[in-house]
Design a protein around this motif. Structure first.
Motif, short mmCIF file in Angstrom:
data_model
loop_
_atom_site.label_atom_id
_atom_site.label_comp_id
_atom_site.label_asym_id
_atom_site.label_seq_id
_atom_site.Cartn_x
_atom_site.Cartn_y
_atom_site.Cartn_z
N ALA A 272 0.83 -1.20 0.00
CA ALA A 272 0.00 0.00 0.00
C ALA A 272 0.87 1.26 0.00
CB ALA A 272 -0.92 -0.01 1.22
N THR A 273 1.94 1.25 0.78
CA THR A 273 2.86 2.39 0.83
C THR A 273 3.54 2.59 -0.52
OG1 THR A 273 3.27 1.98 3.17
CG2 THR A 273 4.88 3.34 2.01
N TYR A 274 3.96 1.50 -1.14
CA TYR A 274 4.61 1.56 -2.46
C TYR A 274 3.68 2.21 -3.48
CZ TYR A 274 6.42 -0.33 -6.90
OH TYR A 274 6.87 -0.48 -8.18
N LEU A 275 2.42 1.79 -3.51
CA LEU A 275 1.47 2.32 -4.49
C LEU A 275 1.19 3.80 -4.25
CD1 LEU A 275 -1.03 -0.69 -4.63
CD2 LEU A 275 0.68 -0.05 -6.36
N MET A 276 1.07 4.19 -2.98
CA MET A 276 0.82 5.60 -2.68
C MET A 276 2.01 6.47 -3.03
SD MET A 276 -1.15 5.26 0.98
CE MET A 276 -1.14 7.03 1.23
N SER A 277 3.22 5.94 -2.80
CA SER A 277 4.42 6.74 -3.02
C SER A 277 4.71 6.99 -4.49
CB SER A 277 5.63 6.02 -2.38
OG SER A 277 6.77 6.82 -2.41
N MET A 278 4.02 6.27 -5.37
CA MET A 278 4.17 6.57 -6.81
C MET A 278 3.66 7.98 -7.14
SD MET A 278 2.90 3.14 -8.74
CE MET A 278 3.68 1.55 -8.54
N ALA B 64 8.36 2.99 0.47
CA ALA B 64 8.08 4.39 0.13
C ALA B 64 9.14 4.94 -0.82
CB ALA B 64 8.03 5.23 1.40
N SER B 65 10.41 4.63 -0.57
CA SER B 65 11.47 5.10 -1.46
C SER B 65 11.37 4.44 -2.84
CB SER B 65 12.84 4.80 -0.84
OG SER B 65 13.05 5.57 0.32
N LEU B 66 11.05 3.16 -2.87
CA LEU B 66 10.95 2.44 -4.14
C LEU B 66 9.76 2.90 -4.96
CD1 LEU B 66 11.89 -1.13 -2.85
CD2 LEU B 66 13.27 0.35 -4.33
N GLY B 67 8.65 3.20 -4.31
CA GLY B 67 7.48 3.69 -5.04
C GLY B 67 7.76 5.00 -5.74
N GLY B 68 8.60 5.84 -5.11
CA GLY B 68 8.92 7.12 -5.72
C GLY B 68 9.69 7.00 -7.02
N ILE B 69 10.38 5.87 -7.22
CA ILE B 69 11.14 5.66 -8.45
C ILE B 69 10.22 5.39 -9.64
CG2 ILE B 69 12.85 4.15 -9.56
CD1 ILE B 69 13.92 3.55 -6.76
N ALA B 70 9.06 4.80 -9.37
CA ALA B 70 8.25 4.20 -10.43
C ALA B 70 7.63 5.20 -11.39
CB ALA B 70 7.16 3.32 -9.81
N THR B 71 7.39 6.43 -10.97
CA THR B 71 6.75 7.42 -11.83
C THR B 71 7.61 8.68 -11.90
OG1 THR B 71 5.48 8.47 -10.05
CG2 THR B 71 4.47 6.57 -11.15
N LEU C 66 -7.20 16.63 2.79
CA LEU C 66 -6.86 17.95 2.24
C LEU C 66 -5.36 18.05 1.99
CD1 LEU C 66 -7.81 20.84 1.52
CD2 LEU C 66 -7.42 21.46 3.93
N ALA C 67 -4.56 17.52 2.92
CA ALA C 67 -3.11 17.51 2.75
C ALA C 67 -2.73 16.67 1.53
CB ALA C 67 -2.43 16.98 4.01
N VAL C 68 -3.35 15.50 1.40
CA VAL C 68 -3.06 14.64 0.25
C VAL C 68 -3.41 15.35 -1.05
CG1 VAL C 68 -3.67 12.48 -0.91
CG2 VAL C 68 -3.34 12.50 1.56
N PHE C 69 -4.56 16.02 -1.05
CA PHE C 69 -4.99 16.78 -2.24
C PHE C 69 -3.97 17.87 -2.58
CE2 PHE C 69 -7.25 20.42 -4.11
CZ PHE C 69 -7.81 19.81 -5.24
N GLY C 70 -3.49 18.57 -1.56
CA GLY C 70 -2.51 19.62 -1.78
C GLY C 70 -1.20 19.07 -2.31
N TRP C 71 -0.79 17.91 -1.80
CA TRP C 71 0.46 17.30 -2.26
C TRP C 71 0.34 16.78 -3.69
CZ3 TRP C 71 0.70 14.42 3.01
CH2 TRP C 71 1.36 15.23 3.94
N ASN D 164 7.75 10.42 -1.23
CA ASN D 164 8.01 9.33 -0.29
C ASN D 164 8.01 9.82 1.15
OD1 ASN D 164 10.46 10.70 -0.33
ND2 ASN D 164 11.61 9.02 -1.24
N THR D 165 8.40 11.06 1.35
CA THR D 165 8.38 11.64 2.70
C THR D 165 6.95 11.75 3.21
OG1 THR D 165 10.37 12.91 2.23
CG2 THR D 165 9.02 13.64 4.08
#
Length: 513
Positions: free
Chosen positions: A149-155, A204-211, A298-303, A159-160
């Motif tokens: 779940a973390t991996y998918l969200m971090s795409m 989280a770090s690996l998900g950030g690589i994917a996109t 709201l934070a997720v939307f802003g990010w 990741n932070t």
């Protein structure tokens, strides 16, 4: 083995670990200053006086971090202080990273996590996840589920930010599993919890690589490819190689975590019933929970908004330009964190969702650790120390770097080492232009080199200061630095060969431009 038989084993193991940690700290207290003095005295040709002094400071700091001879945050703050004292830079420049927007992203993220915990939403989310049929009362499946779940969200989210959002859920999950476990198994469940948190962090770090929008180094590399090579890579072209690479590495994470941090019990028979009963006792969501969830969304939307606008309207659109500046991740996190302290909880007692006194109980030590680490990384590039390290390493490999595959392998390995002690953004910014020039001078295609090095910059798994997700997870107090280093070394080695295989085998068959 019953509880009476198990307890002495666990106690002796704890005593042995405590003795080892004490010896490691004493060793660091001796070795760190000796290395500092030696590095200061030794001639280091090719370095400016400032870079020479910083090399000694970096050696001191890294040894203190590895051995935990002093608290990690204290060691991190020692680096910029010594840099000023030894004339590397002035105080304003050295201490500026402690007020970086990234620090405030952490601060706001911690406040959001505290708000969710204060209203009990993290516990509800953990119970809901545990209650899914496919988890079936298995702690091992629950650990894998939260990593995926973390991996998918971090795409899609940094990741932070993803780690800051998922850590409270993981901690609630750990508490629930531990409470349902037999007493004699609880110490071993604590070790399983350590593996769960490490798996989440690395996912989280690996998900950030994917996109392309997953992490900042990806954007930097794409910009340099377009400006220097006039090569534009779109969203799906990036994913065609980055997604398989990161997914394979995630598989390594899950397999190693399951082996190294196993659950003592394959299935907790009473877990499903306990979870269902607990959810029933919680009843419907309270007003405070709903408001905490709304601020969280709201934070997720802003990010997400800047990335969505960039993909839908293009980077040159006025709305995209505004979002990139106005919706800085740190600003969004701070605004939403403060909003929790202003929004009434709805309980009729006049208290907000998150009391300010509670908000100020966030992990300041981790924030200082990050600030000191950012300062050290910034100074390494400003003084030219990082560039000298990179040039020296490439020169040391000699003829092996003359072939495309040799250059690809050793450049990837070099970035994997550099990114453990410096910012991945700074590493990418410095290494990519240099490596493009090296590849072109040797008549090699720089594209595989740039893409592989960019992915390697996010493979920072060994130290709490290597990357923000590591620091957040370490800040929970449930991860030992020895465990992080052992896991991180394995992932660095696996990542080196996975990334190299991607560059050598997969990239030649993909079309870009």
């Amino acid at each position: 083995m019953n509880a009476a038989m198990l307890r002495p084993v666990l106690e002796s193991r704890t005593e042995a670990e405590a003795r080892f940690e004490a010896k490691r700290r004493r060793l660091g207290q001796i070795v760190a200053p000796l290395v500092f003095v030696a590095m200061s005295a030794l001639p280091l040709p090719g370095l400016t006086p400032q870079a020479h002094a910083l090399a000694a400071i970096t050696s001191l700091t890294v040894i203190l971090w590895i051995t935990e001879a002093i608290p990690l945050a204290a060691a991190a703050l020692l680096a910029p202080a010594l840099a000023v004292l030894l004339g590397v830079t002035d105080a304003t420049d050295a201490l500026a990273p402690l007020a970086s927007p990234l620090i405030f992203l952490f601060m706001g993220g911690f406040m959001l996590a505290l708000g969710l915990a204060e209203q009990g939403l993290d516990r509800r989310a953990a119970l809901w996840l545990l209650g899914r049929r496919w988890v079936a009362g298995s702690p091992a499946r629950a650990s894998a589920a939260i990593a995926v779940a973390t991996y998918l969200m971090s795409m899609w989210i940094s990741n932070t930010a993803t780690t800051a959002m998922m850590i409270p859920v993981a901690l609630g999950l750990c508490r629930t599993i531990r409470a349902a476990a037999p007493v004699e198994d609880q110490p071993r469940f604590d070790r399983h919890a350590e593996g769960m948190l490490l798996g989440l962090t690395y996912a989280a770090s690996l998900g950030g690589i994917a996109t392309p929008v997953g992490t900042a180094p990806n954007v930097i590399a794409l910009g340099m490819l377009e400006s220097q090579l006039h090569l534009r890579i779109d969203f799906f072209q990036w994913m065609s190689f980055a997604l398989p690479t990161s997914a394979i590495t995630l598989g390594v994470v899950l397999l190693y975590a399951a082996w190294r941090f196993p659950s003592p019990i394959a299935r907790l028979g009473a877990l499903a019933d306990n979870v269902e009963a607990e959810l029933a006792r919680l009843g419907p969501m309270s007003a405070g929970e709903r408001r905490a969830a709304a601020v969280f969304m709201l934070a997720v939307f802003g990010w997400l908004t800047p990335a969505v606008l960039k993909l839908s309207l293009g980077p040159g659109h006025a709305w995209t330009a505004w979002a990139n500046g106005g919706l800085d991740e740190g600003v969004v996190a701070l605004l939403c964190g403060v909003l929790l302290c202003l929004l009434p909880s709805g309980k009729g007692d006049g208290k907000p969702v998150l009391a300010w006194e509670r908000a100020m109980q966030l992990d300041w030590s981790t924030l200082l650790l990050l600030g000191g680490g950012l300062s050290l990384g910034k100074l390494m590039f400003e003084t030219g120390l990082a560039k000298a390290m990179a040039g020296g390493a490439l020169a040391a490999v000699g003829p092996l770097a003359q072939s495309p595959l040799g250059l690809l392998f050793f450049s990837t390995a070099l970035v994997l080492v550099l990114t453990e002690i410096t910012s991945n953004v700074a590493t990418t910014s410095m290494m990519v232009p240099v490596l493009i020039a090296i590849a072109q001078a040797g008549g090699h295609d720089p594209l595989p080199l740039v893409l592989c090095v960019t992915m390697a910059a996010s493979f920072a798994f060994m130290l709490p200061v290597s990357t923000p997700p590591n620091a957040i997870a370490y800040g929970t107090g449930k991860i030992r630095i020895g465990s992080m280093m052992r896991f991180g070394v394995l992932l660095d080695l696996a990542g080196l060969f996975i990334i190299f295989a991607c560059g050598a085998l997969l990239l030649p068959h993909l079309r870009f431009g």
